[in-house]
Design an enzyme around this catalytic site. Sequence first.
Site, PDB file in Angstrom:
ATOM      1  N   ASP A  42     111.426   4.840  58.923  1.00  0.00           N
ATOM      2  CA  ASP A  42     111.788   5.312  60.252  1.00  0.00           C
ATOM      3  C   ASP A  42     111.349   4.232  61.242  1.00  0.00           C
ATOM      4  O   ASP A  42     110.165   3.940  61.357  1.00  0.00           O
ATOM      5  CB  ASP A  42     111.054   6.634  60.512  1.00  0.00           C
ATOM      6  CG  ASP A  42     111.265   7.133  61.912  1.00  0.00           C
ATOM      7  OD1 ASP A  42     112.364   6.909  62.439  1.00  0.00           O
ATOM      8  OD2 ASP A  42     110.354   7.722  62.489  1.00  0.00           O
TER       9      ASP A  42
ATOM     10  N   THR B 290     116.485   5.051  65.753  1.00  0.00           N
ATOM     11  CA  THR B 290     115.382   4.241  66.254  1.00  0.00           C
ATOM     12  C   THR B 290     115.502   2.790  65.806  1.00  0.00           C
ATOM     13  O   THR B 290     115.164   1.874  66.534  1.00  0.00           O
ATOM     14  CB  THR B 290     114.054   4.805  65.754  1.00  0.00           C
ATOM     15  OG1 THR B 290     114.173   5.072  64.368  1.00  0.00           O
ATOM     16  CG2 THR B 290     113.734   6.078  66.467  1.00  0.00           C
ATOM     17  N   THR B 291     116.002   2.609  64.573  1.00  0.00           N
ATOM     18  CA  THR B 291     116.150   1.241  64.080  1.00  0.00           C
ATOM     19  C   THR B 291     117.317   0.553  64.777  1.00  0.00           C
ATOM     20  O   THR B 291     117.214  -0.594  65.201  1.00  0.00           O
ATOM     21  CB  THR B 291     116.391   1.258  62.563  1.00  0.00           C
ATOM     22  OG1 THR B 291     115.452   2.128  61.960  1.00  0.00           O
ATOM     23  CG2 THR B 291     116.202  -0.118  61.980  1.00  0.00           C
TER      24      THR B 291
ATOM     25  N   ASP C 172     113.922  13.921  61.853  1.00  0.00           N
ATOM     26  CA  ASP C 172     115.043  13.184  62.444  1.00  0.00           C
ATOM     27  C   ASP C 172     116.311  14.021  62.392  1.00  0.00           C
ATOM     28  O   ASP C 172     117.020  14.163  63.382  1.00  0.00           O
ATOM     29  CB  ASP C 172     115.288  11.872  61.676  1.00  0.00           C
ATOM     30  CG  ASP C 172     114.351  10.774  62.149  1.00  0.00           C
ATOM     31  OD1 ASP C 172     113.434  11.100  62.921  1.00  0.00           O
ATOM     32  OD2 ASP C 172     114.529   9.624  61.758  1.00  0.00           O
TER      33      ASP C 172
END
Length: 527
Positions: A61, A94-95, A387
């Site tokens: 994550d 998020t990445t 998530d």
Amino acid sequence: MAVDKLLKDEASEEKGERARMASFIGAMAIADLVKTTLGPKGMDKILQSTGRGRQVTVTNDGATILKSLHIDNPAAKVLVDISKVQDDEVGDGTTSVVVLAGELLREAEKLVASKIHPMTIIAGYRMAAECARNALLQKVVDNKSDLEKFKSDLMKIAMTTLSSKILSQDKEHFAQLAVDAVMRLKGSTNLESIQIIKKPGGSLKDSFLDEGFILDKKIGIGQPKRIENAKILVANTAMDTDKVKIYGARVRVDSMARVAEIEGAEKDKMREKVKKIIGHGINCFVNRQLIYNFPEELFADAGILAIEHADFDGIERLALVTGGEIASTFDNPESVKLGHCKLIEEIMIGEDKLIHFSGVGMGQACTIVLRGASHHVLDEAERSLHDALCVLSQTVNDSRVLLGGGWPEMIMSKEVDELARKTPGKKSHAIEAFSRALQAIPTIIADNAGLDSADLIAQLRAEHHKEGCNAGIDVISGSVGDMAELGISEAFKVKQAVLLSATEAAEMILRVDEIITCAPRRREDRM
């Protein structure tokens, strides 16, 4: 020489080119660090803390990885920040946010090298982002009116989110869990009422969703193991004053008998308190603090289930779920709201006994019990599931859906490219660069899967010049596939947040032309 003495001895400043270099390089390094976790074939990272416990976290994550890094480079911190915000705001992507910002800066560096002013680049990026967002808006699908379709959309989104995580092997199972849990929320984005309990043992497949509430406690001795139609009083009060506490108290007495009197008085006070509590007409009492054996006895005699030391999150959630309030005084029973549920019983999960409240007042609550081989697996599974839950709860409110797998990026990149051709002046270079940065995401997804990315992206671009095309990268077969058939979908909200945050972060770093580092305070000055 005079300029140098402007700052204190140890402070340093970097100007112009060097400052820009430092910020670009830092930001790109961060982007390269999380780059490999992108996409269904992305790899995980092990983070080991240098602290006492040397805890080890295994995760992919993006936000978790970046949160745990201690970074010196100021520009890199900006990227860490946006991934954190993305995590709080929509939970997923998020990445992607960090990678996109990194790519935008990489392109900007080339432009700055060819003598284009940062402000011009920023203006171009602004136009490009606006254009990309409109391109997405034209392509969104909204199935809110048709429940069946909407549910399948949610399933697809959940499966797409989970496919880059540790749960990808059992993604149907977990997607179903997540969708069920979120559908029970009925549109609120408050994930508090979905409780996740992690119990090591078994395999990930043994995880299940339980409507109702599970409290991680054992039932006391000599108390009813099963209660139907429970009325629950949730309290936060001290139930441990039936003996004089020797340590804190100084009492002067002239004989041992007096001590016994004092203890007797304390006992009576306790008995009074218990009477008041029983007077609420309850048959289950949950307390956040200790319950000594004396009041516990009294409760057991009255046939009331008393649970002590429930952790605070547990109680707040229990009160929320059963529709009660947390009480701390018991003088006027009519003003206290009691919680209700149909059945309380003890269940076993693995080795542990837990208390299960079923048929609770608030239909929204449920508990997901995760099982897995070890704590690391469970922690990562919880992050992945979180998530998915975040994305789904956002999608229930904003039901616009896009296809996934690099499809949205290609759509945006095509539109942005066309805008670049229409735009006169130096801005057009920046707009073109933006379109190249967008293509980097599908490129990286392909690279992580070990595919020939240049070839695939070229094919994708050709496909996307046809009207109404659904092409994206199919990582499993290693070719260009139809995303609509494969059922790879993403939430519009996530994509939009990625696009806007990344652009703004890149813009912020671009504006930098000087980095001033303050001198550390000297210790001995204070003497």
